[in-house]
Design a protein around this motif. Structure first.
Motif, PDB file in Angstrom:
ATOM      1  N   GLY A   1       0.782  -1.226   0.000  1.00  0.00           N
ATOM      2  CA  GLY A   1       0.000   0.000   0.000  1.00  0.00           C
ATOM      3  C   GLY A   1       0.814   1.277   0.000  1.00  0.00           C
ATOM      4  N   LEU A   2       2.134   1.184  -0.074  1.00  0.00           N
ATOM      5  CA  LEU A   2       3.000   2.361  -0.107  1.00  0.00           C
ATOM      6  C   LEU A   2       3.684   2.474  -1.464  1.00  0.00           C
ATOM      7  CD1 LEU A   2       4.791   2.090   3.365  1.00  0.00           C
ATOM      8  CD2 LEU A   2       2.847   3.550   2.771  1.00  0.00           C
ATOM      9  N   ARG A   3       3.812   3.695  -1.922  1.00  0.00           N
ATOM     10  CA  ARG A   3       4.564   3.964  -3.142  1.00  0.00           C
ATOM     11  C   ARG A   3       6.019   4.196  -2.742  1.00  0.00           C
ATOM     12  NH1 ARG A   3       5.864   8.893  -5.417  1.00  0.00           N
ATOM     13  NH2 ARG A   3       6.262   8.916  -7.680  1.00  0.00           N
ATOM     14  N   LEU A   4       6.898   3.275  -3.153  1.00  0.00           N
ATOM     15  CA  LEU A   4       8.302   3.338  -2.775  1.00  0.00           C
ATOM     16  C   LEU A   4       9.151   3.658  -3.995  1.00  0.00           C
ATOM     17  CD1 LEU A   4       8.588   0.236  -0.401  1.00  0.00           C
ATOM     18  CD2 LEU A   4       8.074   2.627   0.194  1.00  0.00           C
ATOM     19  N   ALA A   5      10.067   4.595  -3.817  1.00  0.00           N
ATOM     20  CA  ALA A   5      10.934   5.037  -4.902  1.00  0.00           C
ATOM     21  C   ALA A   5      12.289   4.341  -4.820  1.00  0.00           C
ATOM     22  CB  ALA A   5      11.105   6.553  -4.844  1.00  0.00           C
ATOM     23  N   TYR A   6      12.937   4.240  -5.970  1.00  0.00           N
ATOM     24  CA  TYR A   6      14.280   3.661  -6.013  1.00  0.00           C
ATOM     25  C   TYR A   6      15.024   4.173  -7.241  1.00  0.00           C
ATOM     26  CZ  TYR A   6      12.303   0.410  -9.484  1.00  0.00           C
ATOM     27  OH  TYR A   6      11.683  -0.126 -10.594  1.00  0.00           O
ATOM     28  N   ARG A   7      16.335   4.120  -7.149  1.00  0.00           N
ATOM     29  CA  ARG A   7      17.212   4.459  -8.270  1.00  0.00           C
ATOM     30  C   ARG A   7      17.828   3.169  -8.783  1.00  0.00           C
ATOM     31  NH1 ARG A   7      18.151  10.060  -7.822  1.00  0.00           N
ATOM     32  NH2 ARG A   7      17.327  10.822  -5.828  1.00  0.00           N
ATOM     33  N   ARG A   8      17.954   3.077 -10.084  1.00  0.00           N
ATOM     34  CA  ARG A   8      18.512   1.858 -10.672  1.00  0.00           C
ATOM     35  C   ARG A   8      19.405   2.235 -11.844  1.00  0.00           C
ATOM     36  NH1 ARG A   8      14.930  -3.539 -11.774  1.00  0.00           N
ATOM     37  NH2 ARG A   8      16.680  -5.012 -11.939  1.00  0.00           N
ATOM     38  N   ALA A   9      20.566   1.603 -11.922  1.00  0.00           N
ATOM     39  CA  ALA A   9      21.492   1.863 -13.014  1.00  0.00           C
ATOM     40  C   ALA A   9      22.308   0.612 -13.281  1.00  0.00           C
ATOM     41  CB  ALA A   9      22.420   3.026 -12.679  1.00  0.00           C
TER      42      ALA A   9
ATOM     43  N   ASP B   1      14.643   4.250  -1.574  1.00  0.00           N
ATOM     44  CA  ASP B   1      14.264   5.263  -0.608  1.00  0.00           C
ATOM     45  C   ASP B   1      13.317   4.579   0.366  1.00  0.00           C
ATOM     46  OD1 ASP B   1      15.661   7.266  -1.916  1.00  0.00           O
ATOM     47  OD2 ASP B   1      13.895   8.119  -2.899  1.00  0.00           O
ATOM     48  N   GLU B   2      13.728   4.445   1.620  1.00  0.00           N
ATOM     49  CA  GLU B   2      12.862   3.764   2.570  1.00  0.00           C
ATOM     50  C   GLU B   2      11.566   4.559   2.760  1.00  0.00           C
ATOM     51  OE1 GLU B   2      15.050   3.582   6.231  1.00  0.00           O
ATOM     52  OE2 GLU B   2      14.432   5.586   6.856  1.00  0.00           O
ATOM     53  N   PRO B   3      10.517   3.940   3.285  1.00  0.00           N
ATOM     54  CA  PRO B   3       9.307   4.699   3.588  1.00  0.00           C
ATOM     55  C   PRO B   3       9.641   5.938   4.417  1.00  0.00           C
ATOM     56  CG  PRO B   3       8.902   2.366   3.885  1.00  0.00           C
ATOM     57  CD  PRO B   3      10.376   2.514   3.633  1.00  0.00           C
TER      58      PRO B   3
ATOM     59  N   GLY C   1      21.319   4.857   5.279  1.00  0.00           N
ATOM     60  CA  GLY C   1      21.263   5.099   6.709  1.00  0.00           C
ATOM     61  C   GLY C   1      20.157   6.064   7.098  1.00  0.00           C
ATOM     62  N   GLY C   2      20.094   6.394   8.375  1.00  0.00           N
ATOM     63  CA  GLY C   2      19.072   7.302   8.877  1.00  0.00           C
ATOM     64  C   GLY C   2      19.290   8.726   8.397  1.00  0.00           C
ATOM     65  N   ALA C   3      18.188   9.466   8.200  1.00  0.00           N
ATOM     66  CA  ALA C   3      18.225  10.856   7.721  1.00  0.00           C
ATOM     67  C   ALA C   3      18.912  10.955   6.364  1.00  0.00           C
ATOM     68  CB  ALA C   3      18.894  11.767   8.742  1.00  0.00           C
ATOM     69  N   GLU C   4      18.828   9.889   5.581  1.00  0.00           N
ATOM     70  CA  GLU C   4      19.401   9.852   4.240  1.00  0.00           C
ATOM     71  C   GLU C   4      18.347   9.313   3.280  1.00  0.00           C
ATOM     72  OE1 GLU C   4      24.127   8.985   5.197  1.00  0.00           O
ATOM     73  OE2 GLU C   4      22.839   7.315   4.595  1.00  0.00           O
ATOM     74  N   ASP C   5      18.727   9.228   2.013  1.00  0.00           N
ATOM     75  CA  ASP C   5      17.919   8.536   1.020  1.00  0.00           C
ATOM     76  C   ASP C   5      18.863   7.920   0.004  1.00  0.00           C
ATOM     77  OD1 ASP C   5      18.473  10.554  -1.030  1.00  0.00           O
ATOM     78  OD2 ASP C   5      17.000  11.819  -0.019  1.00  0.00           O
ATOM     79  N   SER C   6      18.335   7.453  -1.102  1.00  0.00           N
ATOM     80  CA  SER C   6      19.149   6.714  -2.065  1.00  0.00           C
ATOM     81  C   SER C   6      20.291   7.540  -2.644  1.00  0.00           C
ATOM     82  CB  SER C   6      18.266   6.197  -3.208  1.00  0.00           C
ATOM     83  OG  SER C   6      17.588   7.268  -3.858  1.00  0.00           O
ATOM     84  N   ARG C   7      20.219   8.859  -2.547  1.00  0.00           N
ATOM     85  CA  ARG C   7      21.286   9.694  -3.099  1.00  0.00           C
ATOM     86  C   ARG C   7      22.615   9.477  -2.402  1.00  0.00           C
ATOM     87  NH1 ARG C   7      18.119  15.356  -2.846  1.00  0.00           N
ATOM     88  NH2 ARG C   7      17.195  14.261  -1.066  1.00  0.00           N
TER      89      ARG C   7
END
Length: 262
Positions: A8-16, A52-54, A27-33
């Motif tokens: 039920g959640l829209r989760l984002a991700y980067r793929r290459a 990108d975690e929820p 880690g915490g307070a971060e995202d895929s960048r």
């Protein structure tokens, strides 16, 4: 950036890249960048996926009452939805705690793991008193007026932040959602996953900065002692954010692990 619906959640991700798929868990307070140096370096040989975690980056906010099991279930759901199971997973700091819970709940989706500068939860690796002190500090900081988050948490690096990483850290800090970071760090403070360590039956590489003061080398040696067959590689002159402070060394270790165990 791509998205997938999980629980039920829209989760984002980067793929290459192409080839063997590998999942990176920030880690915490971060995202895929935060994995930009790894995506750029390793996508020549591997299909690098960073979620990108929820509550982070381009993903939906965390639901009410969301706990560690929720993060692990969402990660497992993404691995399955992308049809890459079982996959090697790479995590840093809080990301290692998520991976350990992933393995506890969904071992079938994990082919191998790289755990960097991490914890079996703050309570599990640092003890109750330190976990409570860190969490109290987080709550106090979140209660302050938002005057722009400091992207260089004390102890994140052994020395001054690498110049090339400061814009990245500042951009991620600006996008932190306070409710979301409180959810993840509540889970981190409460977690004790030390009992999971001796159950790990997949190849495991440990990466630690020699000068990490947030997750000291004593934690690394405890992981090495408890996880059957784990290999520890220590990066000299490096602090907690080893993937950003020493990206070339970090990438070489991950590449070697994936080549031999991916």
């Amino acid at each position: 950036m791509d998205t997938v619906d999980v629980h039920g959640l829209r989760l984002a991700y980067r793929r290459a890249g192409h080839g063997q798929s590998v999942m990176f868990v920030h880690g915490g307070a971060e995202d895929s960048r935060t994995w930009t140096p790894q995506i750029e370096a390793l996508s020549d040989e591997f299909s690098v996926i960073a979620w990108d975690e929820p509550g982070a980056g381009g993903s939906d906010d965390v639901p009410a009452e969301f706990g560690l099991s929720g993060y692990a279930d969402c990660l497992a759901g993404m691995i399955r939805a992308l049809e890459i199971s079982p996959a090697p997973v790479v995590g840093l700091s809080w990301g290692t705690t998520v991976i350990l819970e992933l393995y506890r709940r969904h071992p079938e989706v994990v082919r191998g793991m790289v755990l960097a500068d991490g914890y079996a939860g703050w309570r599990g690796s640092l003890g109750g008193e330190e976990a409570e002190a860190r969490f109290a500090g987080v709550r106090a900081a979140l209660a302050e007026p938002d005057e722009g988050d400091d992207p260089t948490l004390p102890g994140l690096f052994a020395g001054a932040p690498p110049t090339q990483s400061v814009p990245l850290l500042r951009a991620m800090a600006a996008d932190v959602r306070r409710r979301s970071i409180l959810a993840s760090l509540t889970a981190m403070a409460e977690a004790d996953l030390t009992s999971v360590l001796p159950t790990i039956a997949v190849p495991t590489q440990l990466i630690w900065g020699a000068l990490d003061v947030r997750s000291p080398l004593a934690v690394a040696h405890e992981f090495e002692r408890r996880i059957p067959g784990a290999v520890l590689t220590v990066i000299p002159h490096c602090g907690h954010a080893s993937n950003l402070e020493a990206p070339r060394a970090f990438n070489d270790i991950v590449r070697d692990f994936l080549t031999n165990h991916g």
